[in-house]
Design a protein around this motif. Structure first.
Motif, PDB file in Angstrom:
ATOM      1  N   ASN A 170       9.101  -6.414 -15.287  1.00  0.00           N
ATOM      2  CA  ASN A 170       9.633  -5.061 -15.463  1.00  0.00           C
ATOM      3  C   ASN A 170      10.000  -4.417 -14.128  1.00  0.00           C
ATOM      4  N   SER A 171      10.211  -5.236 -13.111  1.00  0.00           N
ATOM      5  CA  SER A 171      10.588  -4.722 -11.793  1.00  0.00           C
ATOM      6  C   SER A 171      12.028  -4.221 -11.795  1.00  0.00           C
ATOM      7  N   ASN A 172      12.384  -3.522 -10.724  1.00  0.00           N
ATOM      8  CA  ASN A 172      13.737  -3.004 -10.552  1.00  0.00           C
ATOM      9  C   ASN A 172      14.439  -3.789  -9.448  1.00  0.00           C
ATOM     10  N   PHE A 173      15.726  -4.054  -9.635  1.00  0.00           N
ATOM     11  CA  PHE A 173      16.508  -4.851  -8.698  1.00  0.00           C
ATOM     12  C   PHE A 173      17.698  -4.003  -8.244  1.00  0.00           C
ATOM     13  N   THR A 187       8.747  -2.337  -7.652  1.00  0.00           N
ATOM     14  CA  THR A 187       7.907  -2.406  -8.843  1.00  0.00           C
ATOM     15  C   THR A 187       8.335  -1.328  -9.832  1.00  0.00           C
ATOM     16  N   VAL A 188       7.730  -1.351 -11.009  1.00  0.00           N
ATOM     17  CA  VAL A 188       8.035  -0.345 -12.020  1.00  0.00           C
ATOM     18  C   VAL A 188       7.672   1.050 -11.525  1.00  0.00           C
ATOM     19  N   GLY A 245       0.790  -1.209   0.000  1.00  0.00           N
ATOM     20  CA  GLY A 245       0.000   0.000   0.000  1.00  0.00           C
ATOM     21  C   GLY A 245       0.823   1.259   0.000  1.00  0.00           C
ATOM     22  N   LEU A 246       2.132   1.141  -0.039  1.00  0.00           N
ATOM     23  CA  LEU A 246       2.987   2.317  -0.010  1.00  0.00           C
ATOM     24  C   LEU A 246       3.876   2.343  -1.232  1.00  0.00           C
ATOM     25  N   ILE A 247       4.068   3.492  -1.803  1.00  0.00           N
ATOM     26  CA  ILE A 247       4.964   3.646  -2.943  1.00  0.00           C
ATOM     27  C   ILE A 247       6.131   4.496  -2.499  1.00  0.00           C
TER      28      ILE A 247
END
Length: 766
Positions: free
Chosen positions: A262-265, A228-229, A17-19
């Motif tokens: 398309n996630s970030n690592f 996430t993207v 729930g948090l970005i």
């Protein structure tokens, strides 16, 4: 909602729930070049600016608040259709180079980021993206960011204007594809949320840069934070080695994280100046080392779509981590053997990198999957805990190898609850399909290898370095005066090791020197057992130091030693232990320790099974004679085993049957009961308390007879319990008649004055 909904489920929902985003976050591999010399924003092209038609409802979104379980949003996606052929402007810069230029404007946007549906750059192409004042430049983006799925995304850039420049050799123009299908219109300042993950994790978590992390200085470089993207801080993953040791960037995480391709690592997100006193850090880490995108290679879901099996997910990152990331490829074990000392390195609540340690043997369990023994259970953490954001983090054994990844659990600071890790051994080849197992990818040539140590692709700076891993084989407590240590050494240098000496010191006195001879390649671990030693009774400290044999110089002497403490005794007494759980035995655990200055931990128990009506567990324990002890009960959900979900109890007696501990009124999170091995039927507090002295008679007695008392008339309450701890009758000292229908057998009578304490004695009914 059912009492047993897992805490990790709440944590996961809350995290999702948090970005969180940061001005330092780069979800792309860049060369960090400046814009080509002489280039400026080209005002002559601005009459062709692409102005976004902003939907009117977006302007009102800033004032909306998120309800529990909803994501905190900083932006709204707006569809676009921009490509190299139909949009922007091409210009020839010289005889060999051309440039494509694009200016996008989204009025009143606080930030802009872009998603590409098609992305492919030629060998020598360079893409730059920047904002209006050119204080934020992303570039050069090169072909290293090309992915199999052809997708790409950028991080947010501040302002309502964003500019793109593609510099490319003229003869390579046709080899480039750029199609932008989405613009994220930032209506809130994402930076106000970005720093809220920093220091968000619970205070019992320890920074990886502290003393506890020294042993893991290599392995920590394999651990990444997954976002996430849209830069939601999601889970933790680990870069893993493969049998070919070819630097294929495989990454292990959890299936339930639902990590998108398309996630970030993000690598190396840790504090540069860590605080090690469990207080808030003052130095946040950087987020500028990341890779965007990955290919899903295998996922451990069960044949039943509602269950997760071992819950693993193996990705191959879209590109190999650059040398500047100093990444490490962690080792693993596909042998189904419990760990005697376990460690996880993770990003709890999206915070900087932390370390948690469990010093107990893991337990094989099923964790509600179709099959039993698909998971390792960590019964409780001695250091730290796990939280949302920790999901997917690897569990490392005492030999620094991965044995599982976190699915979830109830663990939190100070609650002695458990966590569950899907077994690496089960994920290895329990399911046959290549996209449902690890083996096909980590041992592609089917060599049969089941144990693999880690690999440093960037080379090793030192030639000779032996590292001593934690000592093993010595219990905290034993009812004899013999001990047999086992050793594990790791080669941290580039040269192969052939001989190592372990010098042992017991209570600061030289005990022995143990020699190992063999062949140990770089970054590999080997184990060997030492002799059996005899010593005196009491508390002991064993210190060990590993040195290279034949006088060779060890180039890092800071990782060569380890110590452990233990207690041995021959003068013992045997106890009978019986515990009955309530319906939720999984919440119950306990510890028995010496009640002295050393606080030696003798035994630990739990958690237990969840069975309607509870289950009874029996065991025998030897303890030091003529000593006093603390028996501590724990309940992970703070309602004990007498809190409305059944009637649990615990009884500890000596070999004569005399009661040392009896408890059937545990309704909280923790309860401590003290007793001495030389005083049956009393606790430590009761030994010197003559005010509650009382004699009951007759004993034995018949059902229906009057139980009489002689002694202290201040006793206020008399209680009768059966052997299962069930309360049969309440009464007082003046009149206490047994029920006529009372069955023959053993019962317990407790009396108390509610001030001085209580006392329990056995009652035999004929």
């Amino acid at each position: 909602m059912n009492k047993k909904i897992k805490k990790y489920f709440y944590k996961y929902l809350f995290l999702c729930g948090l970005i969180f985003v940061s001005k330092y976050l780069m979800a792309q591999i860049t060369t960090n070049e400046v814009l080509p010399i002489g280039n400026r924003i080209e005002n002559n092209f601005d009459q062709n600016v692409y102005t976004i038609a902003v939907p009117t409802h977006i302007y009102s979104l800033k004032n909306e608040t998120s309800t529990k379980g909803e994501a905190w949003k900083f932006g709204e996606a707006i569809p676009l259709k921009i490509d190299l052929n139909q949009s922007g402007n091409w210009s020839k810069q010289d005889a060999q180079k051309s440039k494509w230029y694009m200016h996008i404007k989204a009025e009143k946007a606080i930030s802009i980021n872009l998603n590409f549906s098609e992305f492919h750059l030629s060998e020598n192409a360079k893409l730059f993206i920047y904002n209006k004042d050119q204080k934020d430049i992303l570039g050069a983006i090169t072909q290293r960011n090309n992915k199999v799925d052809g997708k790409f995304s950028t991080r947010p850039m501040m302002g309502e204007d964003i500019y793109l420049e593609l510099w490319v050799p003229t003869n390579e123009i046709e080899n480039n594809k750029l199609s932008i299908n989405q613009l994220i219109y930032g209506f809130r300042d994402f930076r106000s949320k970005a720093n809220k993950s920093f220091n968000r994790s619970a205070k019992c978590n320890q920074n990886i840069g502290c003393e506890e992390g020294i042993l893991w200085s290599d392995i920590k470089r394999s651990v990444v934070m997954i976002t996430t993207v849209n830069n939601t801080r999601l889970c933790t993953g680990t870069l893993v080695n493969n049998v070919a040791q070819d630097s294929t960037p495989y990454l292990l995480t959890a299936s339930h994280c639902n990590v998108a391709t398309n996630s970030n690592f993000i690598f190396n997100y840790e504090s540069p100046n860590p605080k090690c006193d469990f207080t808030n850090d003052t130095s946040n880490g950087l987020l500028n080392q990341s890779i965007s995108g990955a290919i899903s290679r295998a996922r451990g879901v069960s044949p039943n779509p509602n269950l997760e099996f071992s819950d693993f997910h193996l990705f191959e990152l879209s590109s190999t981590p650059p040398a500047s990331y100093n990444a490490y490829y962690a080792g693993w074990s596909a042998i189904d053997t419990p760990s005697v000392r376990s460690t996880t390195i993770h990003h709890p609540s999206g915070d900087i990198k932390k370390i948690s340690i469990d010093e107990d043997t893991t337990i094989s369990t099923g964790n509600n999957t179709l099959r039993a023994n698909t998971h390792w259970m960590v019964t409780d953490w001695e250091l730290g805990t796990t939280e949302g954001g920790s999901s997917g983090s690897s569990l490392f054994d005492e030999n620094l190898r991965i044995i599982g990844q976190l699915q979830g659990g109830d663990a939190a600071c100070n609650n002695n609850a458990q966590d569950y890790y899907g077994k690496f051994a089960v994920s290895w080849d329990s399911l046959n399909a290549n996209n449902r197992q690890l083996k096909n990818w980590l041992d592609p040539n089917n060599t049969g290898t089941l144990v693999m140590d880690g690999m440093d692709p960037n080379g090793i700076n030192i030639q000779r370095d032996v590292q001593l891993l934690p000592l093993r084989g010595i219990p905290r407590f034993a009812c004899d005066t013999f001990f047999t240590p086992s050793f594990a050494i790791r080669n941290n240098g580039s040269d192969t090791l052939t001989s190592v000496v372990i010098h042992l010191f017991l209570n600061q006195q030289k005990l022995d020197s143990v020699v190992w001879n063999g062949t140990l390649p770089s970054k590999n671990v080997t184990t060997f057992q030492g002799p059996t030693y005899s010593t005196t009774q009491g508390f002991h400290r064993l210190w060990a130091k590993a040195v290279l044999n034949n006088g060779a110089l060890d180039q890092d002497s800071l990782n060569n030693s380890w110590q452990t403490e233990f207690f041995l005794t021959e003068q013992t007494k045997t106890l009978d232990f019986r515990l009955k759980t309530d319906d939720f035995g999984l919440e119950t655990s306990w510890e028995l320790e010496m009640d002295d200055s050393n606080k030696v931990m003798l035994y630990k128990g739990g958690p237990y099974n969840e069975v309607k009506g509870g289950e009874t567990y029996l065991r025998k324990m030897c303890i030091p004679d003529s000593s006093c002890f603390s028996f501590v009960l724990y309940d992970a959900f703070n309602d004990g085993f007498n809190g409305g979900f059944g009637n649990g109890n615990v009884l500890i007696t000596d070999v004569l049957g005399d009661t040392l501990v009896f408890e059937n009124n545990f309704t909280g999170s923790k309860k401590t009961l003290r007793f001495c091995s030389t005083n049956a039927s009393t606790s430590v507090n009761e030994v010197s308390n003559n005010d509650i002295y009382l004699v009951m008679y007759p004993n034995p007695i018949h059902a229906g007879d009057q139980l009489k008392f002689r002694g202290n008339d201040k006793i206020l309450n008399i209680q009768l319990f059966d052997i299962n701890g069930r309360l049969i009758k309440n009464g007082n000292i003046q009149s206490f008649q047994l029920p006529y229908d009372l069955s023959p057998g053993l019962y317990y009578v407790r009396w108390s004055d509610n001030i001085k304490g209580s006392k329990i004695e056995k009652l035999i009914v004929h």
